[in-house]
Design a protein around this motif. Structure first.
Motif, PDB file in Angstrom:
ATOM      1  N   UNK A 462       1.271  -0.841   0.319  1.00 24.81           N
ATOM      2  CA  UNK A 462      -0.171   0.290  -0.092  1.00 24.81           C
ATOM      3  C   UNK A 462       0.805   1.099   0.534  1.00 24.81           C
ATOM      4  N   UNK A 463       1.964   1.163   0.847  1.00 24.73           N
ATOM      5  CA  UNK A 463       2.632   2.433   0.883  1.00 24.73           C
ATOM      6  C   UNK A 463       3.429   2.394  -0.389  1.00 24.73           C
ATOM      7  N   UNK A 468       4.305   6.185  -5.292  1.00 22.83           N
ATOM      8  CA  UNK A 468       4.349   6.036  -6.669  1.00 22.83           C
ATOM      9  C   UNK A 468       3.047   6.885  -7.459  1.00 22.83           C
ATOM     10  N   UNK A 469       2.234   7.082  -6.734  1.00 26.46           N
ATOM     11  CA  UNK A 469       1.808   7.962  -7.466  1.00 26.46           C
ATOM     12  C   UNK A 469       1.832   9.389  -6.602  1.00 26.46           C
ATOM     13  N   UNK A 470       3.659  10.010  -6.108  1.00 26.07           N
ATOM     14  CA  UNK A 470       4.388  11.394  -6.008  1.00 26.07           C
ATOM     15  C   UNK A 470       5.234  10.831  -6.340  1.00 26.07           C
ATOM     16  N   UNK A 513      -3.264   8.213   1.931  1.00 20.45           N
ATOM     17  CA  UNK A 513      -3.571   7.461   1.108  1.00 20.45           C
ATOM     18  C   UNK A 513      -3.505   8.182  -1.029  1.00 20.45           C
ATOM     19  N   UNK A 514      -2.503   8.570  -0.896  1.00 28.11           N
ATOM     20  CA  UNK A 514      -2.586  10.084  -2.220  1.00 28.11           C
ATOM     21  C   UNK A 514      -2.795   9.248  -3.136  1.00 28.11           C
ATOM     22  N   UNK A 515      -3.494   9.983  -4.037  1.00 30.07           N
ATOM     23  CA  UNK A 515      -4.012   9.412  -5.836  1.00 30.07           C
ATOM     24  C   UNK A 515      -3.593  10.553  -6.289  1.00 30.07           C
ATOM     25  N   UNK A 516      -2.662   9.392  -7.655  1.00 30.44           N
ATOM     26  CA  UNK A 516      -1.957  10.293  -8.610  1.00 30.44           C
ATOM     27  C   UNK A 516      -2.272  11.934  -9.285  1.00 30.44           C
ATOM     28  N   UNK A 519      -4.520  17.791  -7.535  1.00 36.72           N
ATOM     29  CA  UNK A 519      -3.614  18.950  -6.819  1.00 36.72           C
ATOM     30  C   UNK A 519      -3.103  18.920  -5.214  1.00 36.72           C
ATOM     31  N   UNK A 520      -3.467  18.434  -4.421  1.00 36.21           N
ATOM     32  CA  UNK A 520      -3.400  18.294  -3.205  1.00 36.21           C
ATOM     33  C   UNK A 520      -2.101  17.705  -2.948  1.00 36.21           C
ATOM     34  N   UNK A 521      -1.660  17.272  -3.532  1.00 36.73           N
ATOM     35  CA  UNK A 521      -0.968  15.810  -2.512  1.00 36.73           C
ATOM     36  C   UNK A 521       1.210  17.201  -2.785  1.00 36.73           C
ATOM     37  N   UNK A 522       0.930  18.459  -2.730  1.00 39.86           N
ATOM     38  CA  UNK A 522       2.220  18.715  -2.747  1.00 39.86           C
ATOM     39  C   UNK A 522       1.609  19.408  -1.735  1.00 39.86           C
ATOM     40  N   UNK A 523       0.625  19.830  -1.117  1.00 40.23           N
ATOM     41  CA  UNK A 523       0.798  20.229  -0.178  1.00 40.23           C
ATOM     42  C   UNK A 523       0.598  19.306   1.185  1.00 40.23           C
TER      43      UNK A 523
END
Length: 580
Positions: A462-463, A468-470, A513-516, A519-523
């Motif tokens: 899962x990790x 991979x998504x970020x 859990x990041x989604x590829x 837009x909120x990933x980086x923050x």
């Protein structure tokens, strides 16, 4: 020539020896095997554990090894090479002496011994079950001994029911390892669990280095202790009092054997209480050396307790020394503060600090703690006020500021001889890092540093998917990595970060859990990095670090909103209101 050393104790001597080791958990096996390896003068010891010690405990050393006859007698009761006469039990210098450890282990597990005491590579292998030799072979091996214990309590299921959870039992094993590696630092240790190396501890480390090596996550502020009194030598380290809830690590050694002694423990704790109040935990690593004749090890099955003939003297020496060390530790801050004042050319702000130095150390701490505790009843204080922030920014940028720290949590400086500024060191540094990564995120080439050895992080499925998504977001921030199987290897990291915190940061980041393409990933990544890479509470800062923190924080363009202020301002007369 293969000389035999192991002898059976005479009945008269057996009757003088207290009942020996009872193997009650896997950690007991680990302790006994390690002590045998140390007594064999080993300088390299490998420990292999499988399934938390339930399936396999194996200790491999390069010590003296055993002859054919010694190997066949070693697992029999009251067979030992450590003592020979009645007088030997009154001057014990070895880890073991009863000749019962391997006998007790052979009674509850499947025991295999491989050993040789010569250099011709020809050794002996014997397999024991239920205390009886089932198989005997010769084999090729280097000088030393390899002892394997499989399926502990396989023949006594009732005793196995009393074991705690695998996590608790494994912690007991680790604790036994700590006791050995702290005392015997002239040995190289490698510790494996399920074929994965967890510890690689090289020999010839100082005690301070060894403490910091195995307790690196706790970042202890260590105070050395050294006492010499006739035939008693005491040395080691005590910690600065900890206000966190983290349990302290507490070890007392007598002639390099870890013991439990409630009198000495209370002596150490009471020494702290005599100087400092409101601490939650302390740590200590105390080594006591005295004449073996003055020690009676023959009172406890696993030798955890000991009778010390000069216990009251040792206790008084430790109590007095710790009080002296703590008193001097707190006086240092006062003396350093005194040096920063010039009576002939003193600014208004320095005069305010000069009034603080007139207080005793205890009064100063009490007054400032009262300020913090009573912040909610002040008639006025400022939180994240932009106008105040701008004024303070101009002040710290254009002036040399005098700072000091309280509770290893707040950095304090004065302003305009009217106010005392309390800055939360963790939240302030978190704010600095957040602004840094937010503003520099598009200039990743200028904020990366290459590490000498790639930092490896093992990942769950899962990790790995979340990482991979970020990957692209991480590269923009300054991380450069590659993925191989179920691991990530970081070969460059942002220069604001220390490589020691990378694993912890990513273990926290990847709980989300990041989604590829989100837009909120980086923050989210920047928030996690800022929080877990920031200076932690309990970290002691020097004057340069405090001043840098203050200047960096008050030049931030934006303050992170928080339910508790990053800094607050007290009127100087609050000190007068809290005087006792």
């Amino acid at each position: 020539m293969n000389k035999d050393y192991i002898k059976f104790l005479p009945k008269q001597l057996i009757n003088q020896i207290a009942a020996g080791e009872v193997i009650d958990r896997p950690a007991s096996v680990v302790r006994e095997l390690l002590e045998n390896s140390i007594d064999a003068n080993s300088n390299k010891i490998d420990i292999f554990i499988k399934n938390y010690g339930n399936n396999l405990i194996q200790v491999v050393d390069n010590g003296y090894g055993m002859s054919y006859n010694d190997a066949k007698n070693s697992f029999k009761k009251h067979a030992t090479s450590k003592i020979q006469t009645n007088q030997d039990i009154f001057r014990i210098t070895t880890k073991g002496f009863r000749g019962e450890a391997l006998a007790a282990i052979a009674a509850i597990g499947q025991l295999e011994i491989q050993t040789t005491n010569n250099n011709n590579f020809l050794g002996l292998q014997i397999i024991i079950e239920d205390g009886i030799i089932k198989q005997e072979n010769t084999l090729s091996m280097l000088k030393g001994t390899r002892i394997s214990v499989k399926n502990i309590f396989y023949n006594t299921p009732a005793r196995k029911k009393f074991l705690k959870s695998t996590r608790i039992e494994f912690n007991h094993i680790i604790n036994e390892l700590y006791k050995i590696v702290l005392a015997h630092r002239n040995i190289t240790y490698r510790f494996y669990h399920n074929d994965k190396i967890l510890f690689y501890l090289k020999n010839n480390h100082s005690l301070k280095d060894r403490i910091q090596e195995i307790f690196y996550k706790k970042k202890y502020q260590l105070i050395p202790i050294n006492i010499k009194n006739h035939n008693i030598i005491i040395n080691g380290f005590i910690s600065s009092p900890d206000l966190s809830k983290i349990k302290g690590d507490q070890f007392i050694f007598v002639n390099n054997r870890c013991i439990q002694n409630i009198i000495l423990h209370k002596t150490i704790v009471n020494a702290y209480k005599g100087i400092i109040n409101n601490f939650r935990s302390i740590s200590y690593f105390i080594f006591i050396y005295t004449n073996p004749i003055l020690i009676n090890w023959n009172i406890h099955p696993s030798k955890k307790e000991v009778a010390l003939e000069e216990l009251h003297i040792i206790s008084n020496l430790i109590n007095i020394k710790i009080k002296q060390l703590l008193y001097n530790q707190y006086r240092i801050n006062k003396e350093q503060l005194d040096k920063s004042y010039d009576s002939n050319s003193m600014s208004q702000d320095n005069k305010f600090f000069h009034s603080l130095k007139q207080l005793s150390d205890t009064e100063k701490i009490i007054h400032l703690q009262n300020c913090i505790n009573n912040v909610n009843i002040l008639d006025k204080y400022f939180i994240n006020n932009i106008d105040i922030m701008n004024k303070l920014s101009d002040y710290v940028f254009n002036n040399t500021i005098n700072t000091f720290q309280i509770n290893d949590k707040y950095v304090i400086f004065s302003w305009k001889n009217k106010y005392l500024i309390f800055v939360d060191q963790h939240k302030a540094h978190q704010n600095i890092l957040f602004e840094f990564f937010s503003s520099k995120k598009k200039r990743n080439n200028s904020i990366s540093q290459t590490v000498l050895f790639p930092i490896k992080i093992n990942l769950l499925e899962k990790e790995l998917m979340s990482l991979r998504n970020i990957c692209n977001d991480l590269m923009e921030i300054g991380f450069h990595l590659y993925l191989l199987k179920n691991s990530a290897y970081f070969y460059a990291i942002p220069y604001k970060l220390h490589q020691n915190v990378i694993i912890n940061i990513f273990k926290q980041i990847l709980t989300y859990s990041f989604k590829k393409g989100d837009k909120n990933n980086k923050n989210m990544i920047i928030k996690y990095i800022s929080k877990f890479a920031a200076i932690q509470y309990g970290t002691v800062l020097n004057s340069y670090q405090m001043e840098s923190l203050i200047k960096d924080f008050f030049t931030c363009k934006k303050i992170i909103q928080s339910h508790y202020p990053i800094f607050f301002i007290l009127k100087k007369n609050i000190l007068q209101q809290t005087i006792i």
